[in-house]
Write an enzyme that holds these catalytic residues in place. Structure first.
Site, mmCIF file in Angstrom:
data_model
loop_
_atom_site.group_PDB
_atom_site.id
_atom_site.type_symbol
_atom_site.label_atom_id
_atom_site.label_comp_id
_atom_site.label_asym_id
_atom_site.label_seq_id
_atom_site.Cartn_x
_atom_site.Cartn_y
_atom_site.Cartn_z
ATOM 1 N N LYS A 118 3.283 10.218 -64.230
ATOM 2 C CA LYS A 118 3.601 11.459 -63.525
ATOM 3 C C LYS A 118 2.345 12.314 -63.450
ATOM 4 C CE LYS A 118 6.480 15.577 -63.663
ATOM 5 N NZ LYS A 118 7.665 16.212 -64.222
ATOM 6 N N LYS A 151 5.345 9.034 -59.861
ATOM 7 C CA LYS A 151 5.657 10.312 -59.225
ATOM 8 C C LYS A 151 4.400 11.133 -59.051
ATOM 9 C CE LYS A 151 8.199 14.457 -60.230
ATOM 10 N NZ LYS A 151 8.683 15.270 -61.280
HETATM 11 C C1 PBG Z 1 10.307 18.800 -64.479
HETATM 12 C C2 PBG Z 1 10.268 18.054 -63.202
HETATM 13 C C3 PBG Z 1 9.501 18.332 -62.065
HETATM 14 C C4 PBG Z 1 9.923 17.452 -61.080
HETATM 15 C C5 PBG Z 1 10.903 16.627 -61.640
HETATM 16 N N1 PBG Z 1 11.096 17.015 -62.969
HETATM 17 C C6 PBG Z 1 8.500 19.386 -61.797
HETATM 18 C C7 PBG Z 1 7.331 19.542 -62.649
HETATM 19 O O1 PBG Z 1 6.978 18.672 -63.436
HETATM 20 O O2 PBG Z 1 6.737 20.600 -62.545
HETATM 21 C C8 PBG Z 1 9.396 17.432 -59.662
HETATM 22 C C9 PBG Z 1 10.345 16.929 -58.635
HETATM 23 C C10 PBG Z 1 10.032 17.328 -57.242
HETATM 24 O O3 PBG Z 1 9.028 17.994 -56.932
HETATM 25 O O4 PBG Z 1 10.841 16.977 -56.386
HETATM 26 N N2 PBG Z 1 9.563 18.334 -65.530
#
Ligand code: PBG
Length: 355
Positions: A222, A276
């Site tokens: 991520k 992601k």
């Molecule tokens: C929270 C999380 C995020 C997303 C999924 N879980 C945001 C972040 O890490 O700031 C992003 C999902 C999206 O942008 O659609 N940890």
């Protein structure tokens, strides 16, 4: 005779017929790839990848209240749903044969604190939603994010001390959050926090507590991405976030590091892994799938959705076609499935083309 730009517009003497006849160049090609594209039936026949509703995980945003649907301005077509509305969405997902939902709560500001303690409240919004959805649609899967950002007053995924996000202390809380979610009936725990060691700690605690069947989908690679902006609007953490998440989410410049992250999560017990964001990281997705051959998912994140919807809304591209093309790209790169805000819309479309 009329003259324009120094050239006569008509010829006085027509040219001989032979020179007017179009030439007939014929390349001596044995191989003509266009033959297999010449009609829809053959394009279908040689198609390598197919998108089906089995590939979809549908993320939903939750909000307190009853019969409430609050549009998310930066995500046209996406709304925060109260639990009764989320149950309706779950029923719709079942009709559309979407196998799994992912739940994300918008937490009221007065319930956010430094420690994100609302995450551990067994009666919190997401736990209540899990119970209601599993009761109404027991045959469908429910995935829940494990991270503290919807609950912390500083908007970070973990505990913060003197501006530093604490790793091991955070993992201890995430383990408790995962147990609370599993107790509520969540099928898949999805740690999205990027703390070191959290998958192993969560697996061990789930097993010890008798939740051996609860799966873990690790947000394994991520990245610290600007494409999460609209999501943070939806869960209200744009307003709260202090600084950025670059001490725990990955540097977009790195690729080999993603493989090391994924390897660790698999070794710690992840059943499925995720990359992601989605489209900007297809190279990572492909390498992860080829290297580990695990069930591998991509998250087409909020900013990717927003870009397509904004351009479509302006008439700059065909939204449905861009949606389908972006989703088949994930399949082509090796994804077993995609978390996408387009899930219901694309499922409707797939249903129509099947009929
Ligand atoms: C929270 C999380 C995020 C997303 C999924 N879980 C945001 C972040 O890490 O700031 C992003 C999902 C999206 O942008 O659609 N940890």
């Amino acid at each position: 005779m009329a003259i324009k730009f120094g050239r006569p517009l008509e010829r006085i003497h027509p040219a001989p017929v032979e020179t007017l006849a179009p030439p007939e160049p014929r390349l001596d090609l044995k191989i003509r790839p266009r033959r297999n594209r010449r009609a829809e039936w053959v394009r279908r026949m040689v198609r390598e990848n197919v998108l089906t509703t089995d590939d979809l995980i549908w993320p939903l945003f939750l909000v307190d209240g009853n019969n409430v649907r609050v549009p998310v301005a930066s995500m046209p077509g996406v709304e925060r749903l109260s639990i009764d509305q989320a149950v309706r969405a779950a029923e719709r997902a079942a009709e559309l044969t979407i196998p799994c939902l992912a739940l994300f709560p918008y937490t009221e500001p007065d319930k956010r604190d430094d420690a994100g303690s609302e995450a551990l409240n067994a009666q919190n919004l997401v736990c209540q939603a899990v119970r209601a959805i599993k009761k109404a649609v027991p045959q469908g899967g429910v995935l829940c994010d494990v991270a503290l950002d919807p609950y912390t007053s500083h908007g970070h995924d973990g505990l913060m001390r003197d501006g530093v996000i604490l790793n091991d202390e955070t993992v201890a809380v995430l383990v408790r959050q995962a147990l609370v979610l599993a107790e509520a009936g969540c099928d898949i725990i999805a740690p999205s926090d990027m703390m070191d060691g959290r998958v192993g700690a969560i697996r061990e605690s789930l097993d010890a507590a008798g939740f051996g069947d609860v799966q873990i989908m690790a947000y394994a690679a991520k990245y610290a991405s600007a494409f999460y902006g609209p999501f943070r609007d939806a869960i209200g953490s744009n307003a709260t976030l202090i600084g950025d998440k670059r001490t725990y989410q990955m540097d977009p410049a790195n690729a080999d590091e993603a493989l090391r992250e994924v390897e660790l999560d698999i070794a710690e017990g992840a059943d499925m892994v995720m990359v992601k964001p989605g489209l900007p990281y297809l190279d990572i997705l492909q390498r992860v799938k080829e290297t580990f051959r695990m069930p591998t998912f991509a998250y087409q994140v909020s900013g990717e959705y927003a870009m397509i919807m904004a351009a479509a809304g302006n008439g700059w591209l065909d939204g449905d076609k861009a949606m389908i093309e972006s989703l088949i790209a994930f399949k082509r790169a090796g994804a077993d499935g995609v978390l996408t805000y387009f899930a219901a819309r694309v499922a409707e479309k797939l249903k129509k083309t099947d009929a």
